[in-house]
Design a protein around this motif. Structure first.
Motif, PDB file in Angstrom:
ATOM      1  N   THR A  36       0.840  -1.194   0.000  1.00  0.00           N
ATOM      2  CA  THR A  36       0.000   0.000   0.000  1.00  0.00           C
ATOM      3  C   THR A  36       0.881   1.251   0.000  1.00  0.00           C
ATOM      4  N   HIS A  37       0.269   2.378  -0.293  1.00  0.00           N
ATOM      5  CA  HIS A  37       1.003   3.643  -0.269  1.00  0.00           C
ATOM      6  C   HIS A  37       1.531   3.925   1.127  1.00  0.00           C
ATOM      7  N   GLU A  38       0.757   3.572   2.135  1.00  0.00           N
ATOM      8  CA  GLU A  38       1.175   3.790   3.517  1.00  0.00           C
ATOM      9  C   GLU A  38       2.397   2.934   3.852  1.00  0.00           C
ATOM     10  N   GLU A  39       2.414   1.709   3.355  1.00  0.00           N
ATOM     11  CA  GLU A  39       3.566   0.827   3.596  1.00  0.00           C
ATOM     12  C   GLU A  39       4.816   1.369   2.898  1.00  0.00           C
ATOM     13  N   LEU A  41       5.374   4.517   2.292  1.00  0.00           N
ATOM     14  CA  LEU A  41       5.776   5.681   3.085  1.00  0.00           C
ATOM     15  C   LEU A  41       6.564   5.262   4.322  1.00  0.00           C
ATOM     16  N   ASP A  42       6.074   4.228   5.002  1.00  0.00           N
ATOM     17  CA  ASP A  42       6.764   3.740   6.200  1.00  0.00           C
ATOM     18  C   ASP A  42       8.170   3.253   5.860  1.00  0.00           C
TER      19      ASP A  42
END
Length: 202
Positions: A36-39, A41-42
């Motif tokens: 995901t985009h959040e992953e 980013l992390d």
């Protein structure tokens, strides 16, 4: 011809080189829906923190580093903006540090430091503000100290050799040719070398 490696029974397949599957970049995994985009980013955030823990960097250098690691612009840009907001990325402070260390510890002139700031992606306005820490007197004093050290290292050699080596070293550190020659001439005189026949810089 089949290569048989030591300890390999014929036809066993043991010891054969295995081809590695090409590594997939974060951008490709993101496009494929594997992460995901959040992953992403992390992951990029952790990479940035590791880089900054090792050494301070400019925003441009960090962008390049993350790009090489395969992070897309859609992940890198907002993350760097956030780091900028909280002060973890600060090009003005970084440029100021470079100016102080390069001038104070290495005796570099403004011209050489300016070139390094450009290489590191510091914008011109930020670079000019940082370089304002060094004025003409500061530069001359640093150059004089360098010239004295350079001349001291060549005692016993012919005067022309001493001049050529010292002037060349100062030029590599960003000092203008006329100033470099003048500083070397003064250092030679202080070291007891005859300099009355040497021309004065324009």
């Amino acid at each position: 011809m089949t290569v048989q490696y030591r300890g390999e029974a014929p036809g066993s397949g043991v010891g054969k080189r295995r081809s590695r599957a090409p590594r997939t970049s974060v951008a490709e995994r993101l496009d494929a829906g594997e992460i995901t985009h959040e992953e992403a980013l992390d992951s990029a955030r952790e990479a940035l923190l590791r880089i900054l823990t090792a050494a301070q960097k400019s925003r441009h250098e960090l962008e390049q580093s993350l790009a090489r690691k395969g992070y897309p612009e859609s992940v890198v840009t907002p993350l760097l903006e956030r780091f900028d907001e909280v002060g973890l990325v600060d090009d003005a402070a970084y440029a100021g540090t470079i100016v102080r260390t390069r001038h104070g510890e290495r005796g570099l002139a403004r011209r050489a430091i300016s070139a390094e700031l450009r290489r590191r992606g510091i914008d011109e306005e930020t670079a000019v503000e940082a370089l304002d820490q060094i004025d003409a007197d500061d530069e001359r004093a640093a150059g004089a100290r360098l010239a004295e050290k350079l001349i001291a290292r060549t005692r016993g050699r012919e005067r022309d050799v001493r001049i050529r080596r010292a002037v060349s070293s100062l030029a590599r550190k960003g000092y203008a040719p006329g100033l470099a020659f003048e500083l070397v001439r003064d250092a030679l005189a202080a070291d007891g070398e005859e300099t009355d026949d040497l021309p004065f810089a324009d």
